[in-house]
Design a protein around this motif. Structure first.
Motif, PDB file in Angstrom:
ATOM      1  N   ILE A   1      -2.358  21.507   8.899  1.00  0.00           N
ATOM      2  CA  ILE A   1      -2.476  21.606   7.437  1.00  0.00           C
ATOM      3  C   ILE A   1      -3.930  21.417   7.022  1.00  0.00           C
ATOM      4  N   ILE A   2      -4.609  20.427   7.638  1.00  0.00           N
ATOM      5  CA  ILE A   2      -6.033  20.225   7.348  1.00  0.00           C
ATOM      6  C   ILE A   2      -6.810  21.505   7.633  1.00  0.00           C
ATOM      7  N   ASP A   3      -6.573  22.103   8.799  1.00  0.00           N
ATOM      8  CA  ASP A   3      -7.286  23.328   9.157  1.00  0.00           C
ATOM      9  C   ASP A   3      -6.909  24.481   8.226  1.00  0.00           C
TER      10      ASP A   3
ATOM     11  N   ASP B   1       0.845  -1.186   0.000  1.00  0.00           N
ATOM     12  CA  ASP B   1       0.000   0.000   0.000  1.00  0.00           C
ATOM     13  C   ASP B   1       0.885   1.242   0.000  1.00  0.00           C
ATOM     14  N   THR B   2       0.453   2.260  -0.730  1.00  0.00           N
ATOM     15  CA  THR B   2       1.241   3.492  -0.828  1.00  0.00           C
ATOM     16  C   THR B   2       0.787   4.498   0.220  1.00  0.00           C
ATOM     17  N   VAL B   3       1.774   5.116   0.868  1.00  0.00           N
ATOM     18  CA  VAL B   3       1.516   6.117   1.899  1.00  0.00           C
ATOM     19  C   VAL B   3       2.152   7.432   1.476  1.00  0.00           C
ATOM     20  N   VAL B   4       1.394   8.516   1.576  1.00  0.00           N
ATOM     21  CA  VAL B   4       1.908   9.865   1.337  1.00  0.00           C
ATOM     22  C   VAL B   4       1.952  10.582   2.680  1.00  0.00           C
ATOM     23  N   ILE B   5       3.066  11.270   2.961  1.00  0.00           N
ATOM     24  CA  ILE B   5       3.223  11.971   4.229  1.00  0.00           C
ATOM     25  C   ILE B   5       3.317  13.474   3.966  1.00  0.00           C
ATOM     26  N   LEU B   6       2.451  14.227   4.616  1.00  0.00           N
ATOM     27  CA  LEU B   6       2.443  15.675   4.471  1.00  0.00           C
ATOM     28  C   LEU B   6       2.570  16.302   5.856  1.00  0.00           C
TER      29      LEU B   6
ATOM     30  N   PHE C   1      -0.900  25.341   1.128  1.00  0.00           N
ATOM     31  CA  PHE C   1      -2.292  25.750   1.240  1.00  0.00           C
ATOM     32  C   PHE C   1      -2.841  26.278  -0.085  1.00  0.00           C
ATOM     33  N   ARG C   2      -1.947  26.564  -1.019  1.00  0.00           N
ATOM     34  CA  ARG C   2      -2.372  26.944  -2.369  1.00  0.00           C
ATOM     35  C   ARG C   2      -2.487  25.732  -3.277  1.00  0.00           C
ATOM     36  N   ASN C   3      -1.692  24.714  -2.987  1.00  0.00           N
ATOM     37  CA  ASN C   3      -1.545  23.598  -3.927  1.00  0.00           C
ATOM     38  C   ASN C   3      -2.291  22.335  -3.527  1.00  0.00           C
TER      39      ASN C   3
END
Length: 283
Positions: A111-113, A55-60, A128-130
Protein backbone atom coordinates in the motif's frame (compact mmCIF):
# COMPACT_ATOMS: atom_id res chain seq x y z
CA UNK A 1 -6.46 -6.15 29.42
CA UNK A 2 -10.01 -6.64 30.61
CA UNK A 3 -11.22 -8.84 27.76
CA UNK A 4 -8.21 -11.12 28.09
CA UNK A 5 -8.71 -11.32 31.83
CA UNK A 6 -12.05 -13.03 31.26
CA UNK A 7 -11.35 -14.90 28.03
CA UNK A 8 -7.60 -15.24 28.24
CA UNK A 9 -5.24 -16.46 25.55
CA UNK A 10 -4.52 -19.72 27.35
CA UNK A 11 -6.97 -21.25 24.89
CA UNK A 12 -4.31 -20.95 22.20
CA UNK A 13 -1.81 -22.75 24.45
CA UNK A 14 -4.10 -25.77 24.81
CA UNK A 15 -3.58 -28.36 22.05
CA UNK A 16 -1.09 -26.02 20.28
CA UNK A 17 -1.09 -28.09 17.05
CA UNK A 18 -4.85 -27.61 16.56
CA UNK A 19 -5.84 -25.54 13.51
CA UNK A 20 -7.78 -22.35 14.29
CA UNK A 21 -7.74 -20.54 10.92
CA UNK A 22 -7.91 -21.82 7.35
CA UNK A 23 -7.05 -19.06 4.87
CA UNK A 24 -9.30 -19.93 1.94
CA UNK A 25 -7.48 -17.51 -0.38
CA UNK A 26 -3.94 -18.84 0.00
CA UNK A 27 -4.82 -22.31 1.29
CA UNK A 28 -2.55 -21.78 4.29
CA UNK A 29 -3.49 -22.76 7.84
CA UNK A 30 -2.68 -21.30 11.24
CA UNK A 31 -2.23 -23.51 14.23
CA UNK A 32 -2.91 -22.25 17.73
CA UNK A 33 0.78 -22.03 18.58
CA UNK A 34 1.57 -19.96 15.47
CA UNK A 35 -1.38 -17.63 15.99
CA UNK A 36 -0.43 -16.99 19.63
CA UNK A 37 3.22 -16.49 18.71
CA UNK A 38 2.33 -13.82 16.14
CA UNK A 39 0.07 -12.00 18.61
CA UNK A 40 2.82 -11.80 21.22
CA UNK A 41 5.42 -10.83 18.62
CA UNK A 42 3.36 -7.84 17.44
CA UNK A 43 2.27 -6.84 20.95
CA UNK A 44 5.87 -6.75 22.21
CA UNK A 45 6.93 -4.81 19.12
CA UNK A 46 4.22 -2.21 19.74
CA UNK A 47 5.40 -1.74 23.32
CA UNK A 48 9.07 -1.61 22.31
CA UNK A 49 8.21 1.27 20.01
CA UNK A 50 6.48 3.30 22.68
CA UNK A 51 2.83 2.25 22.80
CA UNK A 52 1.15 3.60 25.93
CA UNK A 53 -2.28 2.90 27.44
CA UNK A 54 -5.15 4.05 25.21
CA UNK A 55 -2.96 4.93 22.25
CA UNK A 56 -5.01 4.67 19.06
CA UNK A 57 -3.94 2.30 16.30
CA UNK A 58 -5.21 2.35 12.71
CA UNK A 59 -4.75 -0.79 10.60
CA UNK A 60 -4.62 -0.61 6.82
CA UNK A 61 -4.06 -4.11 5.52
CA UNK A 62 -5.94 -6.19 2.98
CA UNK A 63 -5.04 -9.34 4.91
CA UNK A 64 -7.97 -10.09 7.24
CA UNK A 65 -5.99 -12.66 9.22
CA UNK A 66 -3.15 -10.21 9.89
CA UNK A 67 -5.77 -7.58 10.79
CA UNK A 68 -7.25 -9.95 13.38
CA UNK A 69 -3.82 -10.70 14.85
CA UNK A 70 -3.20 -6.94 15.04
CA UNK A 71 -6.46 -6.38 16.94
CA UNK A 72 -5.46 -9.00 19.52
CA UNK A 73 -1.94 -7.54 19.76
CA UNK A 74 -3.18 -3.95 20.18
CA UNK A 75 -5.67 -4.81 22.92
CA UNK A 76 -3.05 -6.94 24.66
CA UNK A 77 -0.45 -4.18 24.56
CA UNK A 78 -2.73 -1.49 26.02
CA UNK A 79 -3.91 0.23 22.82
CA UNK A 80 -7.29 0.71 21.19
CA UNK A 81 -8.20 -0.09 17.59
CA UNK A 82 -9.90 2.35 15.22
CA UNK A 83 -11.60 0.61 12.29
CA UNK A 84 -11.61 2.94 9.29
CA UNK A 85 -12.62 2.14 5.74
CA UNK A 86 -10.34 3.89 3.23
CA UNK A 87 -12.81 3.20 0.42
CA UNK A 88 -15.25 5.81 1.74
CA UNK A 89 -13.54 8.77 0.06
CA UNK A 90 -10.49 10.97 0.44
CA UNK A 91 -12.05 13.74 2.56
CA UNK A 92 -13.81 11.20 4.79
CA UNK A 93 -10.53 9.40 5.42
CA UNK A 94 -8.65 12.62 6.21
CA UNK A 95 -11.34 13.77 8.63
CA UNK A 96 -11.20 10.46 10.48
CA UNK A 97 -7.41 10.58 10.82
CA UNK A 98 -7.66 14.18 12.03
CA UNK A 99 -10.23 13.22 14.70
CA UNK A 100 -8.39 10.08 15.80
CA UNK A 101 -4.84 11.48 15.91
CA UNK A 102 -3.49 7.89 15.87
CA UNK A 103 -0.03 7.35 17.30
CA UNK A 104 0.45 4.14 15.34
CA UNK A 105 -0.57 2.63 12.03
CA UNK A 106 0.04 -0.87 10.68
CA UNK A 107 0.00 -0.92 6.89
CA UNK A 108 0.86 -3.21 4.00
CA UNK A 109 4.19 -2.42 2.35
CA UNK A 110 2.46 -2.75 -1.01
CA UNK A 111 0.00 0.00 0.00
CA UNK A 112 2.88 2.36 0.83
CA UNK A 113 4.45 1.65 -2.56
CA UNK A 114 1.09 1.93 -4.31
CA UNK A 115 0.42 5.36 -2.79
CA UNK A 116 3.80 6.52 -4.11
CA UNK A 117 2.73 5.66 -7.65
CA UNK A 118 -0.96 6.44 -7.17
CA UNK A 119 -1.31 7.70 -10.74
CA UNK A 120 -1.14 4.02 -11.76
CA UNK A 121 -2.35 2.10 -8.70
CA UNK A 122 -5.52 4.21 -8.23
CA UNK A 123 -7.16 2.06 -10.90
CA UNK A 124 -6.60 -1.11 -8.84
CA UNK A 125 -8.00 -0.19 -5.42
CA UNK A 126 -9.80 2.87 -3.92
CA UNK A 127 -7.27 3.15 -1.09
CA UNK A 128 -4.72 4.54 -3.57
CA UNK A 129 -7.12 7.34 -4.47
CA UNK A 130 -8.17 8.14 -0.93
CA UNK A 131 -4.91 7.98 1.01
CA UNK A 132 -1.67 9.87 0.47
CA UNK A 133 1.72 9.80 2.16
CA UNK A 134 0.93 13.31 3.43
CA UNK A 135 -2.01 11.87 5.36
CA UNK A 136 0.39 9.51 7.13
CA UNK A 137 3.08 12.08 7.92
CA UNK A 138 1.56 13.08 11.27
CA UNK A 139 1.42 9.50 12.57
CA UNK A 140 4.54 9.07 14.75
CA UNK A 141 5.12 5.39 13.93
CA UNK A 142 3.95 3.39 10.93
CA UNK A 143 4.58 -0.35 11.06
CA UNK A 144 5.02 -2.01 7.67
CA UNK A 145 4.26 -5.72 7.49
CA UNK A 146 6.69 -6.58 4.70
CA UNK A 147 9.39 -5.02 2.60
CA UNK A 148 8.50 -1.87 0.72
CA UNK A 149 10.51 0.03 -1.87
CA UNK A 150 9.96 3.57 -0.61
CA UNK A 151 11.37 4.67 2.75
CA UNK A 152 10.37 7.33 5.27
CA UNK A 153 11.61 8.33 8.71
CA UNK A 154 8.45 7.13 10.48
CA UNK A 155 8.29 3.73 8.73
CA UNK A 156 9.27 0.74 10.88
CA UNK A 157 9.33 -2.73 9.36
CA UNK A 158 7.93 -5.29 11.78
CA UNK A 159 10.77 -7.63 10.84
CA UNK A 160 12.98 -5.38 13.02
CA UNK A 161 10.96 -6.18 16.16
CA UNK A 162 12.79 -8.14 18.84
CA UNK A 163 11.72 -11.78 18.89
CA UNK A 164 12.34 -12.17 22.61
CA UNK A 165 11.59 -10.00 25.61
CA UNK A 166 8.90 -9.29 28.17
CA UNK A 167 5.33 -8.31 27.41
CA UNK A 168 3.85 -6.00 30.03
CA UNK A 169 0.12 -6.51 30.57
CA UNK A 170 -1.84 -3.93 32.56
CA UNK A 171 -5.13 -4.72 34.34
CA UNK A 172 -7.48 -2.42 32.41
CA UNK A 173 -10.86 -1.32 33.64
CA UNK A 174 -13.79 -3.01 31.88
CA UNK A 175 -14.91 0.40 30.63
CA UNK A 176 -11.62 1.13 28.84
CA UNK A 177 -11.95 1.74 25.10
CA UNK A 178 -11.33 -1.33 22.95
CA UNK A 179 -12.56 -0.61 19.41
CA UNK A 180 -13.72 2.56 17.64
CA UNK A 181 -16.11 1.86 14.75
CA UNK A 182 -17.08 4.58 12.29
CA UNK A 183 -20.36 4.76 10.41
CA UNK A 184 -20.39 4.05 6.70
CA UNK A 185 -19.74 7.61 5.55
CA UNK A 186 -23.37 8.60 5.04
CA UNK A 187 -22.87 11.91 6.86
CA UNK A 188 -20.63 14.87 6.06
CA UNK A 189 -18.86 14.59 9.40
CA UNK A 190 -17.62 11.16 10.54
CA UNK A 191 -19.56 9.67 13.43
CA UNK A 192 -18.48 6.73 15.53
CA UNK A 193 -19.32 4.23 18.25
CA UNK A 194 -16.80 3.15 20.88
CA UNK A 195 -16.89 -0.40 22.22
CA UNK A 196 -15.44 -0.79 25.69
CA UNK A 197 -13.82 -4.07 26.66
CA UNK A 198 -17.04 -4.84 28.54
CA UNK A 199 -19.35 -4.21 25.57
CA UNK A 200 -17.06 -6.16 23.26
CA UNK A 201 -17.10 -9.09 25.68
CA UNK A 202 -20.91 -8.89 26.05
CA UNK A 203 -21.32 -8.93 22.25
CA UNK A 204 -19.20 -12.06 22.05
CA UNK A 205 -21.17 -13.72 24.86
CA UNK A 206 -24.44 -12.90 23.10
CA UNK A 207 -23.22 -14.70 19.97
CA UNK A 208 -22.02 -17.61 22.09
CA UNK A 209 -25.46 -18.03 23.65
CA UNK A 210 -26.85 -18.72 20.16
CA UNK A 211 -24.01 -20.65 18.56
CA UNK A 212 -22.44 -22.44 21.51
CA UNK A 213 -22.58 -25.92 19.94
CA UNK A 214 -21.27 -25.01 16.48
CA UNK A 215 -17.58 -25.30 15.61
CA UNK A 216 -16.85 -24.13 12.05
CA UNK A 217 -17.45 -20.55 10.93
CA UNK A 218 -16.80 -18.44 7.85
CA UNK A 219 -15.70 -14.79 8.07
CA UNK A 220 -14.18 -12.28 5.67
CA UNK A 221 -13.96 -9.26 7.98
CA UNK A 222 -11.32 -9.09 10.73
CA UNK A 223 -13.63 -8.18 13.63
CA UNK A 224 -15.83 -11.19 12.81
CA UNK A 225 -12.77 -13.44 12.70
CA UNK A 226 -11.95 -11.98 16.13
CA UNK A 227 -15.41 -12.89 17.45
CA UNK A 228 -15.15 -16.47 16.26
CA UNK A 229 -11.67 -16.95 17.71
CA UNK A 230 -12.69 -15.54 21.07
CA UNK A 231 -15.47 -18.13 21.02
CA UNK A 232 -12.81 -20.83 20.48
CA UNK A 233 -14.08 -21.86 17.06
CA UNK A 234 -12.37 -22.84 13.81
CA UNK A 235 -12.50 -20.00 11.27
CA UNK A 236 -12.53 -20.31 7.48
CA UNK A 237 -11.23 -16.89 6.46
CA UNK A 238 -11.35 -14.97 3.21
CA UNK A 239 -9.81 -11.59 2.44
CA UNK A 240 -12.30 -10.14 0.03
CA UNK A 241 -15.80 -10.67 -1.28
CA UNK A 242 -16.47 -14.02 -2.95
CA UNK A 243 -19.14 -14.77 -5.54
CA UNK A 244 -22.16 -16.70 -4.20
CA UNK A 245 -21.46 -19.88 -6.18
CA UNK A 246 -17.84 -20.09 -5.00
CA UNK A 247 -18.94 -19.24 -1.49
CA UNK A 248 -21.45 -22.10 -1.52
CA UNK A 249 -18.71 -24.50 -2.64
CA UNK A 250 -16.46 -23.25 0.15
CA UNK A 251 -19.20 -23.78 2.74
CA UNK A 252 -19.70 -27.37 1.58
CA UNK A 253 -15.96 -28.11 1.40
CA UNK A 254 -15.32 -27.01 4.99
CA UNK A 255 -18.76 -27.89 6.43
CA UNK A 256 -19.30 -24.28 7.54
CA UNK A 257 -22.09 -24.00 10.11
CA UNK A 258 -22.46 -20.22 10.61
CA UNK A 259 -21.36 -16.89 9.19
CA UNK A 260 -21.94 -13.15 9.49
CA UNK A 261 -23.66 -11.95 6.32
CA UNK A 262 -24.28 -8.41 5.17
CA UNK A 263 -27.79 -8.04 3.64
CA UNK A 264 -26.36 -7.43 0.16
CA UNK A 265 -24.70 -10.85 0.25
CA UNK A 266 -28.02 -12.55 0.92
CA UNK A 267 -29.45 -10.55 -1.97
CA UNK A 268 -26.68 -11.86 -4.25
CA UNK A 269 -27.65 -15.45 -3.41
CA UNK A 270 -31.34 -14.74 -4.11
CA UNK A 271 -30.74 -12.84 -7.38
CA UNK A 272 -28.45 -15.60 -8.68
CA UNK A 273 -30.91 -18.36 -7.60
CA UNK A 274 -28.28 -20.01 -5.42
CA UNK A 275 -29.32 -21.81 -2.25
CA UNK A 276 -27.30 -22.11 0.91
CA UNK A 277 -26.09 -25.64 1.66
CA UNK A 278 -27.73 -27.60 4.47
CA UNK A 279 -24.64 -27.43 6.68
CA UNK A 280 -25.20 -23.68 7.24
CA UNK A 281 -27.60 -23.23 10.14
CA UNK A 282 -27.11 -19.56 11.11
CA UNK A 283 -26.61 -16.31 9.24
Amino acid sequence: TAIFGTMDLNFFSENPEEIVIVDALSGSIKKKKDFLSEIYFLAKGFQENGMLPWDTVVILTQDSVLYTISIFATLLSWGRIAIVDPEMGKENMRKKLKILKPRFCLIDGTIIDGIKVAWVSQFFHPIFRNLSLKDLENIPAIFVNWRNLFKSKNLINISTFEKWGPLYILPFDDNSDAIIVFTGGTTAEPKWVIHSHKSLFESIMMIDSILWDEQVFYADLPHFILFWLMLRKTVIAWRDSMKPRKLRELFIQHKVQSTFFAPYKIQEFIVNHITLPGCVTHL
